[in-house]
Design an enzyme around this catalytic site. Sequence first.
Site, PDB file in Angstrom:
ATOM      1  N   TRP A  66       0.862  -1.186   0.000  1.00  0.00           N
ATOM      2  CA  TRP A  66       0.000   0.000   0.000  1.00  0.00           C
ATOM      3  C   TRP A  66       0.896   1.232   0.000  1.00  0.00           C
ATOM      4  O   TRP A  66       1.898   1.272   0.715  1.00  0.00           O
ATOM      5  CB  TRP A  66      -0.845  -0.066   1.277  1.00  0.00           C
ATOM      6  CG  TRP A  66      -1.980   0.888   1.353  1.00  0.00           C
ATOM      7  CD1 TRP A  66      -3.221   0.714   0.800  1.00  0.00           C
ATOM      8  CD2 TRP A  66      -2.025   2.141   2.051  1.00  0.00           C
ATOM      9  NE1 TRP A  66      -4.021   1.790   1.106  1.00  0.00           N
ATOM     10  CE2 TRP A  66      -3.311   2.673   1.871  1.00  0.00           C
ATOM     11  CE3 TRP A  66      -1.106   2.864   2.800  1.00  0.00           C
ATOM     12  CZ2 TRP A  66      -3.705   3.892   2.403  1.00  0.00           C
ATOM     13  CZ3 TRP A  66      -1.499   4.077   3.338  1.00  0.00           C
ATOM     14  CH2 TRP A  66      -2.786   4.578   3.140  1.00  0.00           C
TER      15      TRP A  66
ATOM     16  N   HIS B  15      -7.500   3.389   2.540  1.00  0.00           N
ATOM     17  CA  HIS B  15      -7.924   3.450   1.134  1.00  0.00           C
ATOM     18  C   HIS B  15      -7.776   4.863   0.563  1.00  0.00           C
ATOM     19  O   HIS B  15      -8.113   5.840   1.208  1.00  0.00           O
ATOM     20  CB  HIS B  15      -9.380   2.993   1.009  1.00  0.00           C
ATOM     21  CG  HIS B  15      -9.859   2.948  -0.410  1.00  0.00           C
ATOM     22  ND1 HIS B  15      -9.204   2.227  -1.385  1.00  0.00           N
ATOM     23  CD2 HIS B  15     -10.903   3.554  -1.028  1.00  0.00           C
ATOM     24  CE1 HIS B  15      -9.845   2.384  -2.544  1.00  0.00           C
ATOM     25  NE2 HIS B  15     -10.866   3.185  -2.341  1.00  0.00           N
ATOM     26  N   TRP B  16      -7.259   4.924  -0.663  1.00  0.00           N
ATOM     27  CA  TRP B  16      -7.123   6.181  -1.396  1.00  0.00           C
ATOM     28  C   TRP B  16      -8.153   6.260  -2.520  1.00  0.00           C
ATOM     29  O   TRP B  16      -8.431   5.267  -3.181  1.00  0.00           O
ATOM     30  CB  TRP B  16      -5.745   6.257  -2.072  1.00  0.00           C
ATOM     31  CG  TRP B  16      -4.574   6.372  -1.161  1.00  0.00           C
ATOM     32  CD1 TRP B  16      -3.658   5.389  -0.886  1.00  0.00           C
ATOM     33  CD2 TRP B  16      -4.152   7.525  -0.433  1.00  0.00           C
ATOM     34  NE1 TRP B  16      -2.705   5.868  -0.023  1.00  0.00           N
ATOM     35  CE2 TRP B  16      -2.978   7.177   0.271  1.00  0.00           C
ATOM     36  CE3 TRP B  16      -4.659   8.825  -0.302  1.00  0.00           C
ATOM     37  CZ2 TRP B  16      -2.302   8.064   1.089  1.00  0.00           C
ATOM     38  CZ3 TRP B  16      -3.982   9.716   0.517  1.00  0.00           C
ATOM     39  CH2 TRP B  16      -2.820   9.342   1.206  1.00  0.00           C
TER      40      TRP B  16
ATOM     41  N   CYS C 191      -4.593   0.862  -4.428  1.00  0.00           N
ATOM     42  CA  CYS C 191      -5.428   2.067  -4.551  1.00  0.00           C
ATOM     43  C   CYS C 191      -4.578   3.325  -4.784  1.00  0.00           C
ATOM     44  O   CYS C 191      -4.943   4.187  -5.577  1.00  0.00           O
ATOM     45  CB  CYS C 191      -6.338   2.239  -3.338  1.00  0.00           C
ATOM     46  SG  CYS C 191      -5.502   2.170  -1.749  1.00  0.00           S
TER      47      CYS C 191
END
Length: 215
Positions: free
Chosen positions: A32, A106-107, A165
Site C-alpha cells: 500500500w 484506502h485512497w 489504490c
Amino acid sequence: MNSNSKADPISLSFHDSCLRMSDVQLLHGPHWLNDQILSFYYEYLSHVKYKTNNDLHFIAPEVTQCMKYMDDQELELLLGQSQATNKPFIFFALNDNESTEAGGTHWSLLVFSRPEKTFYHFDSYGNNNTSNSVELMNKIKELLGQRQAKFRPMRCLQQANGYDCGIHVICMTDHIADYLNRYEMIDGLPPLHIDAVKAKRTELLKLILSLGGKG
C-alpha cells in the site's frame, strides 16, 4: 516506521516532500502506498510536469486530510494561500482516514472542474470513499464559489487487489491531467488502461532515481 534517521535515511528531498528509504521500498513490492509517495508525485506534477499549466492544481494528501478538520476561516486562508480559489481544476488525493494523523486504508481521487461545476470522484474500489469525498466537497464548494456544484461518482478501472489504490490514484491523476491539458474538461474521459497501473511502480522508482533519489 522507524523514526531513527540513521536506520531510515532520506532517499530524496524534493520541494515540499521528503522520501525516506522505507517509503521508496513500498514501490518495490505489493505494498500500500503512503502519504509520502503520493505527496512526492503531486509535487513533481506541480513543479515539473505541469509547471507551465496554471489551470491544474494538485493538493497534497496531508493537506487534503487537514482540510477535513479545518473551520471555514482556516480553510479560506489555506485555499487563498495556495491560490486554489480561482483554479479551474483541482486534484485532491483523498484518504479514508478518520483522524488528522497520517494513515488510513484506502485512497481515492476527487477532481474539481470549475468549467463543468462538478466534483468528479474516482474510486478504484467500489464506492468505498464516497462519503469522505462528499463531505470534503460540501466543506469547500462555497469557498471555491461553487455552491451549486454537483457531485459525480465516475466509473473507473477497479483494482485487482487490496493494496493498489494509491497506484490507481497516481495513474488516474496522470490520465485526467493529460486529458485536461488537451480538452479542458473531464466529461468524455476515456477509461484508464490496466497496463498504465502495472507499469507505474517501476516508472515511479525510475523517476525518483532520475531526480537524484536513492532506491
